[in-house]
Design an enzyme around this catalytic site. Structure first.
Site, PDB file in Angstrom:
ATOM      1  N   THR B 185      10.189 -28.382  16.075  1.00  0.00           N
ATOM      2  CA  THR B 185      10.770 -29.837  15.704  1.00  0.00           C
ATOM      3  C   THR B 185       9.682 -30.556  16.081  1.00  0.00           C
ATOM      4  O   THR B 185       8.907 -30.602  17.255  1.00  0.00           O
ATOM      5  CB  THR B 185      12.118 -29.977  16.720  1.00  0.00           C
ATOM      6  OG1 THR B 185      11.802 -29.921  17.851  1.00  0.00           O
ATOM      7  CG2 THR B 185      13.062 -29.249  16.212  1.00  0.00           C
ATOM      8  N   GLU B 330      16.382 -27.998  12.387  1.00  0.00           N
ATOM      9  CA  GLU B 330      17.382 -27.133  12.964  1.00  0.00           C
ATOM     10  C   GLU B 330      18.358 -26.696  12.009  1.00  0.00           C
ATOM     11  O   GLU B 330      19.534 -25.846  12.346  1.00  0.00           O
ATOM     12  CB  GLU B 330      17.935 -27.961  14.262  1.00  0.00           C
ATOM     13  CG  GLU B 330      17.452 -27.986  15.456  1.00  0.00           C
ATOM     14  CD  GLU B 330      16.521 -29.331  15.421  1.00  0.00           C
ATOM     15  OE1 GLU B 330      16.174 -29.818  14.329  1.00  0.00           O
ATOM     16  OE2 GLU B 330      16.149 -29.654  16.426  1.00  0.00           O
ATOM     17  N   LYS B 439      23.844 -50.273  22.835  1.00  0.00           N
ATOM     18  CA  LYS B 439      25.346 -50.116  23.420  1.00  0.00           C
ATOM     19  C   LYS B 439      25.717 -51.712  23.925  1.00  0.00           C
ATOM     20  O   LYS B 439      25.110 -51.821  24.920  1.00  0.00           O
ATOM     21  CB  LYS B 439      25.553 -48.986  24.326  1.00  0.00           C
ATOM     22  CG  LYS B 439      25.178 -47.797  23.504  1.00  0.00           C
ATOM     23  CD  LYS B 439      25.736 -46.410  24.162  1.00  0.00           C
ATOM     24  CE  LYS B 439      25.661 -45.232  23.398  1.00  0.00           C
ATOM     25  NZ  LYS B 439      25.842 -43.926  24.114  1.00  0.00           N
ATOM     26  N   TRP B 444      28.991 -50.159  19.642  1.00  0.00           N
ATOM     27  CA  TRP B 444      27.612 -49.565  19.236  1.00  0.00           C
ATOM     28  C   TRP B 444      27.150 -50.647  18.063  1.00  0.00           C
ATOM     29  O   TRP B 444      27.755 -50.966  16.948  1.00  0.00           O
ATOM     30  CB  TRP B 444      27.859 -48.116  18.304  1.00  0.00           C
ATOM     31  CG  TRP B 444      28.132 -47.298  19.640  1.00  0.00           C
ATOM     32  CD1 TRP B 444      28.308 -47.357  20.777  1.00  0.00           C
ATOM     33  CD2 TRP B 444      28.012 -46.005  19.272  1.00  0.00           C
ATOM     34  NE1 TRP B 444      28.516 -46.038  21.515  1.00  0.00           N
ATOM     35  CE2 TRP B 444      28.457 -45.145  20.558  1.00  0.00           C
ATOM     36  CE3 TRP B 444      27.880 -45.121  18.256  1.00  0.00           C
ATOM     37  CZ2 TRP B 444      28.358 -43.893  20.833  1.00  0.00           C
ATOM     38  CZ3 TRP B 444      28.049 -43.614  18.315  1.00  0.00           C
ATOM     39  CH2 TRP B 444      28.426 -43.074  19.550  1.00  0.00           C
TER      40      TRP B 444
END
Lengths: 546, 546
Positions: B185, B330, B439, B444
């Site tokens: 990754t 992934e 936040k 959010w």
């Protein structure tokens, strides 16, 4: 070194979970056995399958038990499949067209614990119930209102036991190699043999079936499986449709041309699948009533070879793509499908038909080759024909309880019992069943090709060809024909018609006329019976040769 | 009770075997790194992959060894993949855009034994060679004529070592769970981590990708993977195309609009896949030259969100269906694809675009849900956004050598690090990266949505939004903008433009103008660097609140 991906077992429950999560709103429309059209969604199926699993547990069923169904294609049958498999049991689909003795044998051999069935089949089950000591009870797939009178003991009403549950059920914790389905081969020789599908084989088969070049189901599709769930897994549609979110239209008990047309039309079906006889009825209905099916794009034909004239009618008169398919119970069932390769779309129509009469190309996960009697590989030249051998994760490795012994060769190939050609582009064409091939002077003659040629004669209703012992050539073909009533068809007329359409040395040595040709429960010609019937027959050429 | 189906391991070799058996004649067309167009077939790839495997064995490589490639999309790269995996080794794809220190870390961490690479990358490899004590040799993917001068030791010419072999090679006898591929990754935090694919995960992922509703590759298709094989498995195309018999067009090193257009056009490509930046270049080329692509039917866009204007241009001006995709290294990498559900084809164009800007629906074998910070499931109402969690047989269960520890929660879910919504029809839309979400007062705010809104201003070249600590609200958004040169863009103009397009309380508390915004090797905004850069920044509202 092992990979580090998730351990996520391939289970059929993951298919209906997916449908519930991503296609909750898609419909399953059923022409019920009781009559009316019933509509529900994948979300409903998902809930009721879990209720069904709970009901089965309450009846004492547990993981590994075998539970039978004898039912038409309906939403309830689909719920029962996922309910049985989802509690870790094995769903054994019974073909109602089997003879009573075969049913008794199969149900006892499989050790079925319960039998789900439609009201239609009460007489069939009643006729064998006394011969089934292990069966603990019978679940009739209907509601309280429609429960039939029956002399059966331990009878349950499906809707009652299912709706008594709350659906708060976790699928059984199964291994992907655990059995989940069972279907017996029709068995032209000896007793029927059980093919035991695993969760893994069903999932892999559904994934392969959903390939764009295979059945290629999409969420925008509406699929009508005429092919019954009691025969060869309904060509995987009860798995592949929820995996892709296609709407399903279940035809219930009515398979006639008018009933099928009505569903295809009102539900705007895009894809449908059945054996040739069903399509003969549908085409008859379309023609007689001068109606079309504007939404239908693809018809999948399998079970037995689709006649060229049928493919032509669908494609030319109804603008429907015909996809020929081939497979068998031992293959879950699909092996090949006839989607075009590059360049074929622009061929002249007659050349396209030449390709479409072939059974198609193997889907990925199905390995395929042809061999001679000694097991040597034959070339893929479209001419050589030999034993059709297959391998794959959804191909049987053995029959239930070891019946038939070791059925794979030393390299793991399964002999399909079919004889076929493979062409350079990978298209397979069935030439015959291996046991029906006529071995004449060391060469093979295809009985099917002779039959197909003979039925082209306008006065031939049906034709069968078997090999008759011959003192010089080992075997020679005998053509058995049902003539059109009152046609006065003669032997000479048939042979003259065939002359030039087949190799000279393939010409039948004789023709006999009969009123009836025997068929198996799944509609195939019973050549074994014919061979028995004609075992003392002497060909005119045999006397001449002596 | 176990099922009785064949034990047929899912290996990537079975894919290229299938292509060789049923699609031997289909082409792989490559714009070579040396320049000319090269044409070969699946049959050639199959043969040369086996020769490559033999050559690797001769170099002492054995099952389980890790062998790296740093290469463009070419036929040779594809042969090397199947050669490496086919001898039971693990193919580790290296991203040439990584920094030298990252390459050194990755190659040593993976214990790569050999490195295949294109002539393009000689300087990249030379720069790190001295830091790679375990690498036994270097194989340059070219012929003798084009072998470059290099100071590297133990250098081999690919064509020489491959063509010295006869191809008489049996694939390694591997378990389906054995590792066959490795990709790190990009790792915006900490060291890169290795995702170790198995034969099984790659096969299952290719089957799912070939679903008619996913990438849906057919044998009549010609596919051009612009998306590189060194990044996230080239979205499975090197597996899914041979599984379906699609022709492949490999773009080599040239990704500019003109080069891609030329290949799409001359090779009559039907399906292509890349990240948005590539399509920006192509659309620019199409527009500037007033040319069309009549054969192209489907463009798959992933890697980062496709702008609405891009989707609109393809669909409206070029009659090409855009399919938005989402996934990650992934996930092998595909998770969702944006194929329409029933009824969507007939919606007004603007409503279709509303759906197409979403990342699509999970393909079967990918489970997906969203949760709040405490792990509670959130509703699929298209409004609630939460942590995007996935499970599946092609989703990572852990990283190489246990880096990062246990990466699954107790129910086996992998946290993608993305924040997303799910709508009632199953369509997912990425809202943000979890670590980039702002936040504010317990609620959010999506940094991506703010950025997308800001770049709509005609004088904004690029925009980034990060959260800045705030005494009252915990965090408030800061908008960082690269203004169009000479535009004289003001803070007031940007905020005025955004007003009414987003919720009032989402409005950035401040705007700063910069000359440059930092990016990762794969082209994503490096928010970590931005947060570091602005860690002492005080928002005007913060002072006011005190």
């Amino acid at each position: 070194m092992k990979g580090l991906m998730q351990d996520w077992p391939l289970t059929v429950m993951s298919i209906i979970d997916h449908a519930n999560r991503f296609h909750a709103e898609r419909e399953i429309v059923t022409r019920t056995v009781e009559g009316p059209i019933h509509r529900c969604t994948y979300s409903d199926i998902h809930l009721r399958a879990r209720k069904c699993a709970q009901a089965l547990q309450k009846l004492g069923m547990k993981q590994g038990d075998v539970i039978a169904t004898m039912a038409w294609n309906t939403h309830r049958h689909m719920e029962a499949w996922y309910g049985i498999m989802g509690m870790g049991a094995v769903c054994h689909t019974l073909n109602p067209r089997l003879f009573a003795e075969q049913l008794t044998y199969i149900i006892n051999h499989a050790e079925d614990q319960f039998i789900f069935f439609d009201t239609t089949f009460v007489p069939v089950i009643e006729a064998v119930a006394d011969t089934l000591p292990n069966v603990k009870g019978f679940i009739i797939l209907t509601d309280k209102e429609h429960m039939p009178e029956t002399k059966l003991k331990n009878v349950y009403c499906y809707e009652e036991i299912v709706e008594a549950e709350d659906g708060n059920f976790e699928w059984a914790d199964v291994d992907e190699n655990d059995a989940c389905g069972l279907c017996y081969t029709s068995g032209t020789t000896g007793n029927p043999k059980g093919v035991l599908y695993s969760h893994r084989s069903n999932v892999l088969h559904a994934l392969a079936a959903n390939g764009a070049d295979a059945m290629g189901m999409r969420s925008v599709d509406t699929v009508l499986p005429v092919v019954p769930m009691f025969h060869a897994n309904a060509w995987a549609i009860a798995f592949s449709a929820p995996a892709s979110g296609a709407k399903i239209v279940m035809p219930g008990a009515n398979m006639d041309g008018e009933s099928i047309y009505e569903l295809l039309s009102t539900e705007r079906v895009t894809v449908t699948a059945a054996v040739p006889t069903v399509w003969l009825m549908l085409l008859g209905h379309l023609e007689a009533n001068e109606v079309k099916l504007p939404d239908l794009t693809k018809v999948i034909i399998g079970g037995s070879a689709a006649p060229r004239s049928m493919i032509e009618a669908f494609e030319r008169d109804y603008d429907v793509t015909v996809m020929h398919a081939w497979g068998m119970t031992e293959m879950s069932p699909m092996g090949t499908l006839g989607s075009f390769k590059a360049g074929m779309e622009t061929l002249p129509f007659e050349e396209q038909l030449d390709i479409k009469v072939k059974q198609g190309r193997a889907i990925y996960t199905v390995e395929m080759k042809i061999t001679d009697d000694d097991g040597n590989d034959l070339p893929s030249d479209g001419v050589a024909f030999g034993h059709l051998m297959v391998r794959g994760p959804a191909v049987a490795g053995g029959y239930l309880k070891g019946e038939g012994g070791n059925i794979l060769d030393e390299d793991g190939w399964f002999d399909t019992g079919d004889v076929a050609t493979l062409d350079p582009l990978g298209f397979m064409q069935i030439t015959d069943r291996a046991k029906d091939v006529i071995k004449s002077g060391g060469e093979w003659i295809s009985s099917i090709e002779l039959e197909n040629t003979a039925v082209g004669h306008p006065d031939v209703v049906e034709a069968a060809v078997i090999g008759i012992l011959h003192p010089k050539w080992d075997e020679r073909p005998l053509l058995i024909v049902i003539p059109k009533e009152g046609s006065g068809l003669t032997k000479e007329s048939v042979l003259e018609y065939m002359d030039g359409k087949i190799a000279k040395w393939w010409m039948p040595d004789d023709v006999v006329f009969v009123d009836e040709i025997p068929h198996t429960a799944t509609g195939k010609i019973q050549k074994l019976t014919l061979r028995e019937q004609f075992k003392d027959y002497t060909l005119p050429t045999a006397t001449a040769a002596e």
